[in-house]
Design a protein around this motif. Structure first.
Motif, PDB file in Angstrom:
ATOM      1  N   GLU A 146     -10.204 -50.428  20.522  1.00 40.02           N
ATOM      2  CA  GLU A 146     -10.026 -49.867  21.866  1.00 40.02           C
ATOM      3  C   GLU A 146      -8.985 -48.745  21.838  1.00 40.02           C
ATOM      4  O   GLU A 146      -7.876 -48.928  21.345  1.00 40.02           O
ATOM      5  CB  GLU A 146      -9.570 -50.966  22.824  1.00 40.02           C
ATOM      6  N   ILE A 147      -9.344 -47.600  22.366  1.00 32.72           N
ATOM      7  CA  ILE A 147      -8.410 -46.465  22.428  1.00 32.72           C
ATOM      8  C   ILE A 147      -7.560 -46.595  23.685  1.00 32.72           C
ATOM      9  O   ILE A 147      -8.089 -46.734  24.785  1.00 32.72           O
ATOM     10  CB  ILE A 147      -9.168 -45.123  22.421  1.00 32.72           C
ATOM     11  N   SER A 148      -6.251 -46.535  23.520  1.00 36.70           N
ATOM     12  CA  SER A 148      -5.320 -46.742  24.632  1.00 36.70           C
ATOM     13  C   SER A 148      -4.880 -45.431  25.270  1.00 36.70           C
ATOM     14  O   SER A 148      -4.873 -45.293  26.492  1.00 36.70           O
ATOM     15  CB  SER A 148      -4.094 -47.516  24.157  1.00 36.70           C
ATOM     16  N   ILE A 149      -4.475 -44.474  24.446  1.00 36.31           N
ATOM     17  CA  ILE A 149      -3.967 -43.191  24.923  1.00 36.31           C
ATOM     18  C   ILE A 149      -4.352 -42.100  23.923  1.00 36.31           C
ATOM     19  O   ILE A 149      -4.867 -42.393  22.840  1.00 36.31           O
ATOM     20  CB  ILE A 149      -2.428 -43.191  25.094  1.00 36.31           C
ATOM     21  N   ALA A 150      -4.085 -40.862  24.286  1.00 32.77           N
ATOM     22  CA  ALA A 150      -4.344 -39.732  23.389  1.00 32.77           C
ATOM     23  C   ALA A 150      -3.035 -39.023  23.088  1.00 32.77           C
ATOM     24  O   ALA A 150      -2.207 -38.814  23.985  1.00 32.77           O
ATOM     25  CB  ALA A 150      -5.331 -38.755  24.030  1.00 32.77           C
ATOM     26  N   LEU A 151      -2.835 -38.680  21.833  1.00 34.40           N
ATOM     27  CA  LEU A 151      -1.635 -37.951  21.410  1.00 34.40           C
ATOM     28  C   LEU A 151      -1.953 -36.463  21.357  1.00 34.40           C
ATOM     29  O   LEU A 151      -2.902 -36.052  20.692  1.00 34.40           O
ATOM     30  CB  LEU A 151      -1.168 -38.440  20.041  1.00 34.40           C
ATOM     31  N   VAL A 152      -1.167 -35.672  22.058  1.00 34.56           N
ATOM     32  CA  VAL A 152      -1.386 -34.226  22.122  1.00 34.56           C
ATOM     33  C   VAL A 152      -0.616 -33.547  20.990  1.00 34.56           C
ATOM     34  O   VAL A 152       0.605 -33.694  20.883  1.00 34.56           O
ATOM     35  CB  VAL A 152      -0.927 -33.659  23.479  1.00 34.56           C
ATOM     36  N   MET A 153      -1.326 -32.799  20.157  1.00 36.61           N
ATOM     37  CA  MET A 153      -0.742 -32.177  18.968  1.00 36.61           C
ATOM     38  C   MET A 153      -0.833 -30.651  19.059  1.00 36.61           C
ATOM     39  O   MET A 153      -1.808 -30.110  19.574  1.00 36.61           O
ATOM     40  CB  MET A 153      -1.483 -32.632  17.719  1.00 36.61           C
ATOM     41  N   THR A 154       0.183 -29.983  18.540  1.00 37.00           N
ATOM     42  CA  THR A 154       0.144 -28.527  18.432  1.00 37.00           C
ATOM     43  C   THR A 154       0.493 -28.120  17.009  1.00 37.00           C
ATOM     44  O   THR A 154       1.271 -28.808  16.333  1.00 37.00           O
ATOM     45  CB  THR A 154       1.135 -27.878  19.421  1.00 37.00           C
ATOM     46  N   LYS A 155      -0.105 -27.037  16.554  1.00 36.74           N
ATOM     47  CA  LYS A 155       0.191 -26.545  15.208  1.00 36.74           C
ATOM     48  C   LYS A 155       1.343 -25.545  15.283  1.00 36.74           C
ATOM     49  O   LYS A 155       1.304 -24.603  16.073  1.00 36.74           O
ATOM     50  CB  LYS A 155      -1.036 -25.889  14.586  1.00 36.74           C
ATOM     51  N   THR A 156       2.367 -25.750  14.482  1.00 36.49           N
ATOM     52  CA  THR A 156       3.535 -24.878  14.493  1.00 36.49           C
ATOM     53  C   THR A 156       3.299 -23.664  13.594  1.00 36.49           C
ATOM     54  O   THR A 156       2.433 -23.689  12.716  1.00 36.49           O
ATOM     55  CB  THR A 156       4.780 -25.632  14.008  1.00 36.49           C
ATOM     56  N   PRO A 157       4.067 -22.584  13.787  1.00 30.72           N
ATOM     57  CA  PRO A 157       3.904 -21.389  12.944  1.00 30.72           C
ATOM     58  C   PRO A 157       4.126 -21.671  11.458  1.00 30.72           C
ATOM     59  O   PRO A 157       3.613 -20.956  10.597  1.00 30.72           O
ATOM     60  CB  PRO A 157       4.981 -20.439  13.485  1.00 30.72           C
ATOM     61  N   SER A 158       4.878 -22.741  11.158  1.00 27.65           N
ATOM     62  CA  SER A 158       5.168 -23.053   9.754  1.00 27.65           C
ATOM     63  C   SER A 158       4.038 -23.837   9.089  1.00 27.65           C
ATOM     64  O   SER A 158       4.116 -24.145   7.897  1.00 27.65           O
ATOM     65  CB  SER A 158       6.478 -23.851   9.659  1.00 27.65           C
ATOM     66  N   GLY A 159       2.998 -24.181   9.875  1.00 27.73           N
ATOM     67  CA  GLY A 159       1.869 -24.883   9.299  1.00 27.73           C
ATOM     68  C   GLY A 159       2.024 -26.386   9.297  1.00 27.73           C
ATOM     69  O   GLY A 159       1.627 -27.070   8.340  1.00 27.73           O
ATOM     70  N   ARG A 160       2.633 -26.928  10.339  1.00 26.54           N
ATOM     71  CA  ARG A 160       2.750 -28.370  10.513  1.00 26.54           C
ATOM     72  C   ARG A 160       2.206 -28.726  11.892  1.00 26.54           C
ATOM     73  O   ARG A 160       1.982 -27.843  12.721  1.00 26.54           O
ATOM     74  CB  ARG A 160       4.220 -28.817  10.418  1.00 26.54           C
ATOM     75  N   TYR A 161       1.995 -30.002  12.130  1.00 25.48           N
ATOM     76  CA  TYR A 161       1.622 -30.457  13.463  1.00 25.48           C
ATOM     77  C   TYR A 161       2.831 -31.113  14.123  1.00 25.48           C
ATOM     78  O   TYR A 161       3.608 -31.812  13.467  1.00 25.48           O
ATOM     79  CB  TYR A 161       0.466 -31.462  13.416  1.00 25.48           C
ATOM     80  N   ARG A 162       2.981 -30.854  15.411  1.00 32.07           N
ATOM     81  CA  ARG A 162       4.060 -31.471  16.187  1.00 32.07           C
ATOM     82  C   ARG A 162       3.451 -32.150  17.407  1.00 32.07           C
ATOM     83  O   ARG A 162       2.631 -31.562  18.112  1.00 32.07           O
ATOM     84  CB  ARG A 162       5.084 -30.419  16.623  1.00 32.07           C
ATOM     85  N   ALA A 163       3.840 -33.387  17.666  1.00 33.44           N
ATOM     86  CA  ALA A 163       3.360 -34.108  18.845  1.00 33.44           C
ATOM     87  C   ALA A 163       4.067 -33.560  20.077  1.00 33.44           C
ATOM     88  O   ALA A 163       5.300 -33.462  20.115  1.00 33.44           O
ATOM     89  CB  ALA A 163       3.622 -35.595  18.699  1.00 33.44           C
ATOM     90  N   VAL A 164       3.290 -33.202  21.089  1.00 36.21           N
ATOM     91  CA  VAL A 164       3.836 -32.608  22.310  1.00 36.21           C
ATOM     92  C   VAL A 164       4.072 -33.664  23.375  1.00 36.21           C
ATOM     93  O   VAL A 164       5.141 -33.741  23.988  1.00 36.21           O
ATOM     94  CB  VAL A 164       2.884 -31.522  22.859  1.00 36.21           C
ATOM     95  N   THR A 165       3.064 -34.507  23.611  1.00 39.72           N
ATOM     96  CA  THR A 165       3.153 -35.522  24.655  1.00 39.72           C
ATOM     97  C   THR A 165       2.005 -36.503  24.448  1.00 39.72           C
ATOM     98  O   THR A 165       1.254 -36.410  23.470  1.00 39.72           O
ATOM     99  CB  THR A 165       3.084 -34.889  26.062  1.00 39.72           C
ATOM    100  N   ILE A 166       1.856 -37.445  25.370  1.00 40.80           N
ATOM    101  CA  ILE A 166       0.696 -38.330  25.356  1.00 40.80           C
ATOM    102  C   ILE A 166      -0.042 -38.197  26.680  1.00 40.80           C
ATOM    103  O   ILE A 166       0.564 -37.905  27.712  1.00 40.80           O
ATOM    104  CB  ILE A 166       1.082 -39.807  25.115  1.00 40.80           C
ATOM    105  N   PHE A 167      -1.342 -38.392  26.633  1.00 42.39           N
ATOM    106  CA  PHE A 167      -2.192 -38.375  27.826  1.00 42.39           C
ATOM    107  C   PHE A 167      -2.820 -39.746  28.015  1.00 42.39           C
ATOM    108  O   PHE A 167      -3.198 -40.402  27.034  1.00 42.39           O
ATOM    109  CB  PHE A 167      -3.334 -37.359  27.667  1.00 42.39           C
ATOM    110  N   THR A 168      -2.950 -40.160  29.270  1.00 39.39           N
ATOM    111  CA  THR A 168      -3.848 -41.269  29.561  1.00 39.39           C
ATOM    112  C   THR A 168      -5.260 -40.747  29.319  1.00 39.39           C
ATOM    113  O   THR A 168      -5.482 -39.530  29.240  1.00 39.39           O
ATOM    114  CB  THR A 168      -3.696 -41.743  31.011  1.00 39.39           C
TER     115      THR A 168
END
Length: 398
Positions: free
Chosen positions: A349-371
């Motif tokens: 069961e999926i509970s929430i969604a994690l919002v990810m953004t790609k940084t200029p250095s080539g990594r992913y950073r978590a921004v927030t969570i969504f229902t």
């Protein structure tokens, strides 16, 4: 310097109020107290114990109202609409301030009736979640129209000609022809524009004739994706997450069952739908304090969410469509969301969604969570989700 700090603070408050706004243009104060605090805005620093007098002190920027049904206080940003006439031009950045403006502030429009018309005209798709609310029909479409307009305003894609205005809804009819919204100058209400109707170019309706008679070039749809590499998740890149910040700032979005498990015996975690709007800010502040007072609780949640991210990455490697692009109005950009399964008793069961953004250095950073309802609504702005985990009819909207 002080004026700059004040301006930035007011802009942040306006952003929080706008993001939480209902379709009628008002934001319940009870929904934003914890969000203000999470962003470092503590009204107690200004000498206020309650939100209403705080916003009353900012009457230059905000309007106060009262909900007729609940008698609870409401707030909205001051009307930013300009009544300046715009003549036969596609772009005019001086006509409207670049602050977030919503369709109901810009035009006199019966939202409920307009959404029903648009639903009947557009290519059929599901615009409701698992449980339909007769008082709030087609919530997905309502949010779609709301944020599509915001995006079009930011992109200067609202067209103006003579005494008419129009924008491309981004939806199509059964023949895949674009559907446009058409407006004329408002002579009676405070909003500068008045909604005529939706139409497709070339039809025999009044709105269609106004559209083609006044616009030589028809409005373009909102543009979300600039680089398709940004909407394909790269599982080889590292992920940076400040779990404590994510959890505490978005405590109202965290899965109830997970919070019950980690707070067992120390705090009575309630079903959010059972909490009175007037009590929500206080309730979430207390819950946040319980978690902060015992780092072990935060550590347990963080560990579970970290493991859920690893599972999601494996799922993306199996099916790239698992990572879904969403539009995030807060920073006017497209991010990717990953599904997080956090229910020990229901591991699929999926509970929430994690919002990810790609940084200029080539990594992913978590921004927030969504229902999940937030996730679907924001994903639908970009395109209709084609996923095995984000399905409208499976989502229970709060």
């Amino acid at each position: 310097m002080i004026e700059i700090m004040k301006s930035e603070r007011i802009s942040k408050i306006k952003e929080i109020v706008s993001i939480s706004m209902r379709e009628d243009g008002w934001t319940p104060m009870s929904t934003i107290g914890s969000k203000l605090k999470a962003h470092g805005i503590d009204i107690k620093d200004d000498g206020f114990g309650k939100l209403k007098p705080f916003f009353e002190s900012l009457s230059e920027y905000f309007v106060i109202g009262i909900d007729e049904q609940s008698s609870l206080p409401l707030v909205k940003c001051c009307d930013m609409a300009s009544t300046t006439s715009i003549s036969n031009t596609k772009k005019n950045s001086n006509c409207y301030k670049k602050e977030m403006m919503h369709l109901t502030q810009w035009a006199n429009i019966n939202q409920k009736s307009a959404i029903e018309t648009l639903k009947n005209m557009a290519l059929p798709e599901r615009w409701t979640y698992n449980v339909e609310d007769e008082n709030y029909p087609s919530p997905i479409l309502a949010k779609y129209l709301k944020w599509t307009f915001v995006k079009l305003m930011k992109e200067d894609k609202i067209l103006y000609s003579n005494d008419y205005a129009s924008f491309n809804t981004g939806l199509v009819d059964k023949f895949y022809k674009p559907i446009y919204a058409v407006f004329d100058k408002n002579k009676f209400n405070k909003q500068p524009w008045h909604f005529i109707d939706f139409c497709v170019a070339g039809s025999s309706t009044v709105a269609a004739r106004k559209l083609t008679d006044n616009f030589s070039h028809l409005p373009e749809r909102a543009s979300y994706i600039q680089n398709y590499d940004d909407v394909i998740y790269d599982t080889s890149l590292p992920v940076d997450v400040n779990w404590e910040h994510i959890i505490l700032e978005n405590i109202d979005r965290m899965p109830t069952e997970l919070l019950r498990q980690v707070c067992f015996g120390s705090f009575d975690v309630l079903d959010p739908s059972q909490i009175n709007d007037n009590d929500k800010a206080r309730y979430y502040d207390e819950l946040r304090n319980v978690l902060e007072s015992n780092p072990m609780r935060l550590s347990v949640i963080s560990s579970m969410m970290g493991m859920a991210v690893e599972t999601a990455k494996h799922r993306v490697a199996w099916n790239y469509k698992t990572a879904i692009p969403v539009y995030y109005p807060t920073d006017d950009s497209v991010h990717l969301i990953l599904p997080l399964a956090l229910n020990i008793n229901e591991p699929e069961e999926i509970s929430i969604a994690l919002v990810m953004t790609k940084t200029p250095s080539g990594r992913y950073r978590a921004v927030t969570i969504f229902t999940l309802d937030m996730a679907y609504s924001n994903a639908r702005l970009v395109t209709k989700p084609s996923s095995d985990w984000l399905i409208a009819e499976s989502i229970n909207s709060l």
